[in-house]
Design a protein around this motif. Structure first.
Motif: not given
Lengths: 104, 316, 400
Positions: A20-23
């Motif tokens: 998923p984006e952004g950790g």
């Protein structure tokens, strides 16, 4: 302890494209996939007959191992229990439903 | 206020096991109980420290409530941003109001020391949030370095007991009092080893709109050099010795929540100290003077607190 | 090619700070968290009056430090809000710890930032040492030449930062006092047009989504840190096309097109200055004068320093004879300025490339004037005609 998590995500390292984006991590409570139970040298043994379901052990278990079913104590999750002995220590002396013994 | 059975059975736990805290760690049950005591939706913002690193090693997370970690010294500022976003977006109709409660936490390093400014600013600005400090009295995550919360004469790795220096030479900061100075509606001091006092305070705090602060003493078997099974008992003895009284300050009025002295249960502080390896040098020859010094300090602070509480109770 | 514009724009006299505050009013962010610092103070100060007068719906968080300003913005953005702050110099440096966190969490926070010299000694005037200090923080960096650009860039930064292929924080700079406090006539979009241009914000995730509790800001061990850095690295690369596309669209709609670079009289240029910010305006006058004399001089203005427009810069400069890179900060690397070293690296693999020299200038607000820039072009002309390169890195306008 059963979970609905996809085991593959915790046994293999995922590539960047599958994260998923952004950790961010979206599977809440996924630490249950880590079995900290193998840390212990001693383990609690729960005596159902003695237990009065006062939940004191539930209040103080640092590893959320006290299992409750239908409003009663139902057992101890040894997959995550680290064997600290707090449960046995806080169990009221008159009840004494939990004893520590050598981990199996 | 909820019974233990209600806390244990009303809702699914929002803080689960499988985290990497040491066996017998003192802080996890603070967060388990806090989240069990809050029925509304909750957002948790954590400072860097033991709790954060142990509960969120990617892709593992022990949180079943939304959890946000930014950095070490800024959980209060970060939480204030989440809270501001909520109220802004509710006001502009972008978000449906759902009575979300905002919780920021930090250890004693992230609260007494590096995060104090961020916390002070957030409290002064009046954000609707509850800050919880889990205080185990040193930088345990990095290996037991002394913090502003380390008690006098405790042995730590940066204020070690040596041939001429008996550990940390300074007194522990009185954080609750500093927080009271912010004129916030609710400040409380409690322990991880008293589920009732802790959850009562969390319930009380979350019912109040505005900034709230609770400091919770938690034992650290590694840093305190104590037995893992004694974690709960240790904080209870801190209360019984009057080293760490249970009290709350509502709108500036101090109130004791437990008075071991009145119950005839006040124990010498040495009884609490001797269980902890970090104080073992105090029980060797020559330590009597240092112990007496600690006892005098504890007694003075206890008497001051009692006087303050009595003064405020007479006003009512 | 002048672009025909249908949108009637308001003409107003504004300082750089006023123009940026005006753009913020039109953006109407959900949260603004800011702390005063010269010369950026006015941005948040003016914006506060918009809040006080009910002209915006923003929740204004008047924090106790810049560190908390950006920390609060991270909290707000992670809660799905559009969040902004503004700062300069020491304030930016205090935010420095949180800047790469905002980028890694992919939070499109937009920050007007006024370039000011960093302390040692303390100085409140313009140079680029603050912005350059934070150049590798994962933020998009857009430099403005004048007040009009400052306004236009803030609006575009919102579109760029929030773009699905980007989702990175962006800072838009002006030069301290030179732009921030100097009044110019600018064109301002009607409010509805500005709002339509930036569009509604839809966050990729939110910690306020109680039905889907997420963990944000996890600790990565050796097995995941690299995989979490890669998408951010790629997003900065993707951002170049997005910045171009947004700049083109802005030009088509409002008559002022933007790109990563601005090429001024570069078509047949043999020599050129490369610079950022307000100095470009002064240099354009010098180029015009030199062109009148028949010299083939040009100017390359780098509008976007992060992501660094490597390919575009190489394409523009490769065919030139001599280039001077002007740096309003020194890298303190024992060599030269940051723009210089990056421009050189952009050209390294070109078969054909110009001779390049570097001038560090304007530190702490030291003036740069037409004569100084003329002297640089004169030297480039000599280099073009075969003179030895001599001192590669020099200091313009300093008493040695």
């Amino acid at each position: 302890m059963t979970t609905m998590l996809d085991e593959k995500k915790y046994t293999a390292n995922l590539p960047a494209s599958e994260l998923p984006e952004g950790g961010v991590w979206t599977e809440a409570g996924s630490s249950l996939m880590r079995k900290t139970g193998d840390w212990k040298v001693e383990q609690p043994v729960w005596d159902k007959a003695k237990c009065i379901s006062c939940f004191t052990c539930w209040a103080y278990c640092p590893d959320s191992c006290m299992q409750i079913e239908n409003g009663r104590m139902a057992g101890i999750d040894l997959e995550h229990c680290k064997g600290c002995g707090i449960c046995a220590n806080v169990c009221p002396p008159k009840v004494s439903a939990i004893k520590m013994e050598k981990a199996r | 206020m909820a019974t233990l059975k209600e806390l244990a059975t009303t809702q699914a736990e929002k803080f689960v096991g499988g985290h990497t805290s040491c066996a017998g760690c003192g802080y996890p049950n603070i967060f388990r109980l806090t989240l069990a005591a809050i029925k509304d939706p909750v957002v948790v913002v954590g400072a860097t420290g033991c709790c954060e690193v142990n509960t969120s090693i990617f892709p593992y997370t022990s949180w079943k409530a939304p959890f946000l970690h930014n950095a070490f010294e800024n959980s209060a500022a970060t939480c204030s941003g989440v809270e501001a976003a909520y109220y802004s977006m509710v006001k502009s109709g972008k978000l449906a109001a759902n009575n979300t409660r905002f919780i920021a936490f930090g250890g004693d390093g992230g609260t007494y020391d590096i995060g104090l400014q961020s916390l002070s600013g957030a409290l002064e600005r009046g954000h609707d949030m509850l800050y919880i400090c889990y205080d185990n009295g040193a930088y345990m995550n990095t290996g037991i370095q002394r913090s502003g919360a380390t008690p006098r004469y405790a042995n730590t790795t940066t204020a070690p007991v040596g041939k001429v220096v008996p550990g940390k030479m300074q007194k522990k900061k009185d954080l609750a009092k500093i927080m009271v100075g912010h004129n916030v509606p609710y400040v409380a001091q409690t322990i991880a080893g008293n589920w009732k006092d802790l959850t009562n305070k969390v319930e009380k705090a979350t019912a109040i709109r505005g900034p709230k602060f609770i400091v919770v003493l938690a034992a650290c078997p590694l840093g305190w050099q104590t037995k893992t099974q004694d974690t709960v008992r240790l904080t209870q003895l801190a209360v019984e010795s009057c080293f760490w009284p249970l009290y709350e300050v509502e709108n500036g009025k101090y109130k004791l929540n437990d008075n071991p002295e009145a119950k005839g249960k006040k124990i010498p502080v040495a009884d609490w100290l001797k269980m902890q390896g970090r104080f073992k040098h105090l029980f060797k020859p020559g330590g009597e003077k240092l112990l007496a010094e600690i006892q005098a300090e504890v007694d003075k602070d206890w008497n001051d607190l009692k006087a303050l509480c009595e003064f405020h109770s007479k006003q009512e | 090619m002048p672009v025909k514009t249908e949108v009637k724009q308001l003409v107003a006299a504004k300082t750089g700070n006023e123009a940026m505050a005006e753009a913020m009013r039109q953006i109407d962010p959900d949260v603004v968290a800011a702390y005063p610092i010269t010369p950026a103070t006015e941005i948040a100060q003016i914006f506060s009056s918009f809040v006080a007068d009910g002209q915006v719906n923003t929740e204004m968080v008047t924090v106790e430090s810049e560190h908390s300003a950006l920390s609060a913005c991270v909290g707000s953005a992670a809660a799905g809000a559009r969040a902004m702050t503004a700062t300069a110099a020491q304030g930016l440096m205090l935010m420095a710890e949180i800047m790469p966190i905002a980028a890694a969490l992919r939070l499109p926070i937009v920050m007007p930032e006024v370039n000011r010299a960093i302390s040692g000694p303390i100085n409140i005037h313009c140079d680029h040492s603050d912005t350059m200090f934070c150049r590798d923080a994962g933020w998009i960096q857009i430099f403005s030449e004048n007040t009009q650009e400052a306004y236009d860039n803030v609006l575009q930064a919102v579109r760029i930062a929030e773009h699905a292929k980007v989702r990175l924080p962006a800072l838009v700079t002006t030069d301290g006092f030179i732009i921030s406090h100097a009044m110019e006539t600018i064109k301002i979009l009607p409010d509805d047009e500005a709002k339509a241009f930036i569009g509604a914000y839809k966050a990729n995730y939110s910690v306020l989504d109680a039905a889907h509790p997420i963990t944000v800001g996890s600790i990565d061990l050796q097995n995941y840190y690299f995989e979490h850095r890669l998408p951010m690295i790629n997003a900065l690369k993707e951002a170049k096309a997005v910045i171009k596309q947004v700049g083109r669209e802005f030009g088509e709609k409002y008559g002022r097109p933007y790109d990563l670079l601005e090429k001024y009289r570069m078509d047949d240029a043999e020599t050129a200055i490369v610079c950022l910010g307000s100095t470009a305006g002064t240099a354009k006058d010098v180029v015009d004068a030199l062109r009148d004399e028949g010299q083939k001089a040009g100017l390359l203005k780098i509008r976007v320093f992060r992501p660094f427009p490597v390919e575009d810069i190489a394409a523009v400069l490769a065919g030139l004879k001599a280039v001077a890179v002007l740096d309003r900060s020194d890298s303190l690397n024992g060599y030269g300025g940051p723009v210089f070293t990056e421009v050189c690296s952009a050209l390294f693999n070109s078969i054909q490339k110009p001779k390049i020299v570097n001038y560090i200038y304007g530190l702490g607000g030291r003036d740069i004037d037409l004569h100084m820039l003329k002297s640089v072009y004169d030297r480039l002309a000599s280099i073009k005609d075969g003179q030895d390169l001599g001192t590669i890195v020099d200091y313009l306008g300093a008493r040695k």
